[in-house]
Scaffold this motif. Structure first.
Motif, mmCIF file in Angstrom:
data_model
loop_
_atom_site.group_PDB
_atom_site.id
_atom_site.type_symbol
_atom_site.label_atom_id
_atom_site.label_comp_id
_atom_site.label_asym_id
_atom_site.label_seq_id
_atom_site.Cartn_x
_atom_site.Cartn_y
_atom_site.Cartn_z
ATOM 1 N N GLU A 1 2.302 -2.461 4.503
ATOM 2 C CA GLU A 1 1.396 -3.250 3.764
ATOM 3 C C GLU A 1 0.385 -3.785 4.688
ATOM 4 O O GLU A 1 -0.916 -3.972 3.975
ATOM 5 C CB GLU A 1 2.554 -4.362 3.360
ATOM 6 N N ASN B 1 5.255 -3.491 -4.023
ATOM 7 C CA ASN B 1 4.198 -3.296 -3.067
ATOM 8 C C ASN B 1 3.641 -2.062 -3.012
ATOM 9 O O ASN B 1 2.442 -1.646 -2.703
ATOM 10 C CB ASN B 1 4.389 -3.905 -1.755
ATOM 11 N N ASN C 1 0.494 -7.906 -11.205
ATOM 12 C CA ASN C 1 -0.152 -6.625 -10.511
ATOM 13 C C ASN C 1 -0.323 -5.394 -11.773
ATOM 14 O O ASN C 1 -1.276 -4.584 -11.246
ATOM 15 C CB ASN C 1 1.226 -5.922 -9.479
#
Length: 254
Positions: A76, A107, A143
């Motif tokens: 990340e 993620n 997202n």
């Protein structure tokens, strides 16, 4: 003689057991240190102190190469730094170690979207939405919406961002994205509503300042335009939005 043999065997077993226990304890200490450094790394990421975060996460992986959390966090970090090759390497390592971790899958979907691999990204987001125990479904819809906006699929973006806002009405990213989409669709009243809701929940970014300039310029509010111009030029002089502002000023539109 038999008693002597039994005694020797007993001593041998005790010594072996003692060594194994000490070895296990040492390994546990190292694993604990790795976990601690991983959490420190995450804390430094959240503070924007990326150099220190990187050092802590590298140390965590050195201590325990199988620490999926450390691989996730450093992936990340590299994503945020735009180092996509390194990010992908560590995301893949984390996924091998923890293939059902929904936070990781979420993620990784963001990473794939940043890399313009939209179809793959939606696949990972869908896996997270199917997890009945994942607590942050709103972030997943957000997202998906942001990814669709980046792809240019505005209908899909709007649908998912609206759903994200139903789950989390104060989400700055969703509010700003909806303000921009509304403005682009010439729904100026809606854009202004989302924009001011955003300002109640977050600080200005280059994107919010640019949208504020466009909104207030259209309304003829010269004082607010001037204020946003000063902030954009002063705080983010090298941003894409500052370059757009310069073009707008050079062309006489502002």
């Amino acid at each position: 003689m038999k008693n002597g043999i039994v005694s020797l065997l007993l001593v041998s077993i005790l010594l072996t057991t003692g060594c194994a226990t000490q070895s296990d304890r040492e390994k546990q200490d190292i694993d604990d240190a790795s976990d601690y450094n991983a959490q420190l790394g995450l804390a430094y990421i959240n503070q924007g102190r990326y150099d220190i975060a990187q050092n802590k996460l590298k140390k965590s992986i050195e201590q325990n190469p199988d620490n999926a959390v450390a691989h996730h966090y450093i992936a990340e970090l590299y994503r945020r730094l735009g180092e996509f090759d390194k990010a992908e390497t560590h995301f893949e390592e984390a996924l091998d170690l923890a293939p059902k971790n929904s936070s990781l899958l979420n993620n990784y979907g963001v990473f794939l979207c940043d890399d313009k691999k939209y179809k793959e990204a939606y696949g990972y987001f869908d896996k997270v939405l199917k997890d009945p125990l994942y607590p942050s479904k709103g972030s997943v819809y957000e997202n998906i919406g942001l990814c669709a906006q980046s792809e240019g699929n505005i209908k899909m973006a709007e649908e998912n961002l609206r759903f994200a806002l139903r789950l989390n009405p104060q989400s700055p990213k969703s509010l700003l994205a909806m303000a921009q989409i509304s403005f682009d669709n010439q729904k100026y009243a809606a854009s202004r509503k989302y924009f001011y809701q955003y300002l109640e929940n977050a600080r200005h970014t280059p994107a919010s300042l640019w949208l504020g300039i466009l909104l207030e310029n259209r309304s003829g509010n010269k004082n607010r335009v001037a204020s946003y111009v000063v902030l954009l030029k002063g705080k983010y002089p090298n941003s894409e939005e500052a370059a757009l502002l310069k073009k707008m000023q050079d062309s006489g539109q502002l």
